[in-house]
Every structure is written in C-alpha cells, then in structure tokens.
Design a protein around this motif. Structure first.
Motif, PDB file in Angstrom:
ATOM      1  N   THR A  16      45.003  75.189-126.021  1.00 31.79           N
ATOM      2  CA  THR A  16      43.930  76.159-125.840  1.00 31.79           C
ATOM      3  C   THR A  16      44.407  77.511-126.345  1.00 31.79           C
ATOM      4  O   THR A  16      45.442  78.016-125.899  1.00 31.79           O
ATOM      5  CB  THR A  16      43.527  76.264-124.363  1.00 31.79           C
ATOM      6  N   VAL A  17      43.648  78.063-127.287  1.00 30.41           N
ATOM      7  CA  VAL A  17      43.984  79.368-127.849  1.00 30.41           C
ATOM      8  C   VAL A  17      42.926  80.355-127.375  1.00 30.41           C
ATOM      9  O   VAL A  17      41.767  80.280-127.766  1.00 30.41           O
ATOM     10  CB  VAL A  17      44.034  79.320-129.382  1.00 30.41           C
ATOM     11  N   SER A  18      43.343  81.252-126.513  1.00 33.66           N
ATOM     12  CA  SER A  18      42.386  82.179-125.912  1.00 33.66           C
ATOM     13  C   SER A  18      43.118  83.398-125.373  1.00 33.66           C
ATOM     14  O   SER A  18      44.261  83.305-124.931  1.00 33.66           O
ATOM     15  CB  SER A  18      41.631  81.492-124.776  1.00 33.66           C
ATOM     16  N   SER A  19      42.423  84.538-125.404  1.00 34.73           N
ATOM     17  CA  SER A  19      42.998  85.742-124.825  1.00 34.73           C
ATOM     18  C   SER A  19      42.537  85.910-123.385  1.00 34.73           C
ATOM     19  O   SER A  19      42.929  86.869-122.711  1.00 34.73           O
ATOM     20  CB  SER A  19      42.599  86.959-125.657  1.00 34.73           C
ATOM     21  N   SER A  44      50.443  81.376-135.886  1.00 34.29           N
ATOM     22  CA  SER A  44      49.220  82.163-136.130  1.00 34.29           C
ATOM     23  C   SER A  44      47.983  81.429-135.609  1.00 34.29           C
ATOM     24  O   SER A  44      46.983  81.300-136.313  1.00 34.29           O
ATOM     25  CB  SER A  44      49.076  82.453-137.629  1.00 34.29           C
ATOM     26  N   LEU A  45      48.075  80.989-134.400  1.00 34.24           N
ATOM     27  CA  LEU A  45      46.997  80.176-133.840  1.00 34.24           C
ATOM     28  C   LEU A  45      45.721  80.977-133.652  1.00 34.24           C
ATOM     29  O   LEU A  45      45.754  82.179-133.348  1.00 34.24           O
ATOM     30  CB  LEU A  45      47.447  79.561-132.519  1.00 34.24           C
ATOM     31  N   LYS A  46      44.611  80.269-133.839  1.00 36.35           N
ATOM     32  CA  LYS A  46      43.290  80.868-133.724  1.00 36.35           C
ATOM     33  C   LYS A  46      42.496  80.142-132.636  1.00 36.35           C
ATOM     34  O   LYS A  46      42.785  78.973-132.337  1.00 36.35           O
ATOM     35  CB  LYS A  46      42.550  80.731-135.054  1.00 36.35           C
ATOM     36  N   PRO A  47      41.469  80.779-132.100  1.00 28.49           N
ATOM     37  CA  PRO A  47      40.639  80.078-131.105  1.00 28.49           C
ATOM     38  C   PRO A  47      40.063  78.763-131.640  1.00 28.49           C
ATOM     39  O   PRO A  47      39.903  77.804-130.869  1.00 28.49           O
ATOM     40  CB  PRO A  47      39.540  81.096-130.808  1.00 28.49           C
ATOM     41  N   ASP A  48      39.793  78.707-132.942  1.00 26.92           N
ATOM     42  CA  ASP A  48      39.267  77.468-133.538  1.00 26.92           C
ATOM     43  C   ASP A  48      40.271  76.319-133.518  1.00 26.92           C
ATOM     44  O   ASP A  48      39.908  75.175-133.772  1.00 26.92           O
ATOM     45  CB  ASP A  48      38.842  77.716-134.984  1.00 26.92           C
ATOM     46  N   ASP A  49      41.531  76.622-133.240  1.00 26.07           N
ATOM     47  CA  ASP A  49      42.542  75.572-133.142  1.00 26.07           C
ATOM     48  C   ASP A  49      42.525  74.882-131.776  1.00 26.07           C
ATOM     49  O   ASP A  49      43.258  73.912-131.569  1.00 26.07           O
ATOM     50  CB  ASP A  49      43.936  76.151-133.398  1.00 26.07           C
ATOM     51  N   THR A  50      41.724  75.378-130.869  1.00 31.10           N
ATOM     52  CA  THR A  50      41.631  74.770-129.547  1.00 31.10           C
ATOM     53  C   THR A  50      41.107  73.346-129.648  1.00 31.10           C
ATOM     54  O   THR A  50      40.039  73.099-130.222  1.00 31.10           O
ATOM     55  CB  THR A  50      40.708  75.600-128.643  1.00 31.10           C
ATOM     56  N   GLY A  82      49.412  73.637-124.335  1.00 35.92           N
ATOM     57  CA  GLY A  82      49.243  74.654-123.305  1.00 35.92           C
ATOM     58  C   GLY A  82      48.296  75.739-123.742  1.00 35.92           C
ATOM     59  O   GLY A  82      47.574  75.592-124.729  1.00 35.92           O
ATOM     60  N   LEU A  83      48.320  76.842-123.013  1.00 32.37           N
ATOM     61  CA  LEU A  83      47.476  77.996-123.295  1.00 32.37           C
ATOM     62  C   LEU A  83      48.303  79.030-124.056  1.00 32.37           C
ATOM     63  O   LEU A  83      49.411  79.383-123.634  1.00 32.37           O
ATOM     64  CB  LEU A  83      46.960  78.600-121.991  1.00 32.37           C
ATOM     65  N   VAL A  84      47.753  79.515-125.148  1.00 30.05           N
ATOM     66  CA  VAL A  84      48.450  80.513-125.956  1.00 30.05           C
ATOM     67  C   VAL A  84      47.435  81.537-126.451  1.00 30.05           C
ATOM     68  O   VAL A  84      46.259  81.209-126.665  1.00 30.05           O
ATOM     69  CB  VAL A  84      49.191  79.836-127.138  1.00 30.05           C
ATOM     70  N   GLN A  85      47.875  82.761-126.622  1.00 26.08           N
ATOM     71  CA  GLN A  85      46.985  83.815-127.120  1.00 26.08           C
ATOM     72  C   GLN A  85      46.801  83.691-128.626  1.00 26.08           C
ATOM     73  O   GLN A  85      47.682  83.165-129.333  1.00 26.08           O
ATOM     74  CB  GLN A  85      47.561  85.178-126.778  1.00 26.08           C
ATOM     75  N   PRO A  86      45.687  84.187-129.139  1.00 30.20           N
ATOM     76  CA  PRO A  86      45.501  84.197-130.604  1.00 30.20           C
ATOM     77  C   PRO A  86      46.672  84.889-131.299  1.00 30.20           C
ATOM     78  O   PRO A  86      47.152  85.930-130.833  1.00 30.20           O
ATOM     79  CB  PRO A  86      44.201  84.978-130.778  1.00 30.20           C
ATOM     80  N   GLY A  87      47.121  84.277-132.383  1.00 32.20           N
ATOM     81  CA  GLY A  87      48.274  84.804-133.104  1.00 32.20           C
ATOM     82  C   GLY A  87      49.591  84.238-132.628  1.00 32.20           C
ATOM     83  O   GLY A  87      50.629  84.440-133.279  1.00 32.20           O
ATOM     84  N   GLY A  88      49.568  83.516-131.529  1.00 30.05           N
ATOM     85  CA  GLY A  88      50.786  82.948-130.975  1.00 30.05           C
ATOM     86  C   GLY A  88      51.176  81.635-131.633  1.00 30.05           C
ATOM     87  O   GLY A  88      50.520  81.173-132.574  1.00 30.05           O
ATOM     88  N   SER A  89      52.245  81.042-131.108  1.00 30.40           N
ATOM     89  CA  SER A  89      52.790  79.797-131.660  1.00 30.40           C
ATOM     90  C   SER A  89      53.011  78.768-130.568  1.00 30.40           C
ATOM     91  O   SER A  89      53.230  79.115-129.406  1.00 30.40           O
ATOM     92  CB  SER A  89      54.126  80.075-132.364  1.00 30.40           C
ATOM     93  N   LEU A  90      52.958  77.519-130.969  1.00 32.13           N
ATOM     94  CA  LEU A  90      53.301  76.398-130.094  1.00 32.13           C
ATOM     95  C   LEU A  90      54.006  75.338-130.931  1.00 32.13           C
ATOM     96  O   LEU A  90      53.728  75.200-132.127  1.00 32.13           O
ATOM     97  CB  LEU A  90      52.059  75.766-129.460  1.00 32.13           C
TER      98      LEU A  90
END
Length: 126
Positions: free
Chosen positions: A123-126, A85-91, A10-18
């Motif tokens: 998707t890791v995005s703010s 600690s997800l980052k946009p590069d983890d998308t 799913g969609l998560v903000q940077p720094g979030g977890s899945l």
C-alpha cells in the motif's frame, strides 16, 4: 513441485521503497523462470517483472522500468523485487510466480506460470 511464499509488503509513503522477497521450496525452482505480478482491487492481474532461471535476463513492462528491479539467488531459492519511487498506483497485492515459458514474449502472461504464492499487500499512501 514448487511452493512460493512472499514477504516484505506493507505501507509506504509515495516516493518510498520496498523490497519484496519470494522464498521457494523445491529443487525445480532453480530451473524455472520467476515472475512478479500484481493485482489491484477490481483490476486484472498484471505483469510486473520476470527473471530467467539463470538470473541473467530480466524483463519489465514500461510502467516499471527504472523503478523496479528483479533478481534471484538460486543458492537460497529466493527471488526479490526491489521497488523504488513508489506511487499510489503501485498499491496492489503482489504475487510471485514460477514457470517454464518457452519464449521470452510469454513471460508477461499469467498462463505461462504454473506455481503461485499467496501474495503480499503493498500500500502506497501518505
């Protein structure tokens, strides 16, 4: 035969977890090494984590160490990937895989796995 179905993306903000799940069918699953790979647009599929068939041994590349945790529940034929600690590069699209590589060093290569799921988008995005 082993069939794999991923879920939890799913969609998560940077720094979030899945937490991703991979549900497997087929009794052979419990004797297979399980791995997670990911593929971003325009890039090759890359290794994320792997766990031995017993669950006792895990392996991660440097990029995921300390942030990703792989585990398995053979009683329920499920493998998990906890991502913190997800980052946009983890998308990427994340794929679950199962196989029987002879050596631990082979856990990181796609050729070592015989069975693959269809993937789940992260998707890791703010």
């Amino acid at each position: 035969q082993v069939q794999l179905v991923e879920s939890g993306g799913g969609l998560v903000q940077p720094g979030g977890s899945l937490r991703l799940s991979c549900a497997a069918s087929g009794r052979a699953f419990s004797t297979h090494t399980s791995g997670w790979f990911r593929q971003a647009p325009g890039k090759e599929r890359e290794f994320v984590a792997a766990v031995s068939w017993t669950g006792a041994t895990t392996y991660y590349p440097d990029s995921g160490k300390g942030r990703f945790i792989i585990s398995r529940d053979n009683a329920n034929n499920t493998v998990y990937l906890q991502m913190n600690s997800l980052k946009p590069d983890d998308t990427a699209v994340y794929y679950c895989a199962a196989g029987r590589p002879r050596y631990t060093a082979d856990w990181t290569t796609t050729q070592s796995y015989d069975y693959w799921g269809q993937g789940t988008q992260v998707t890791v995005s703010s």
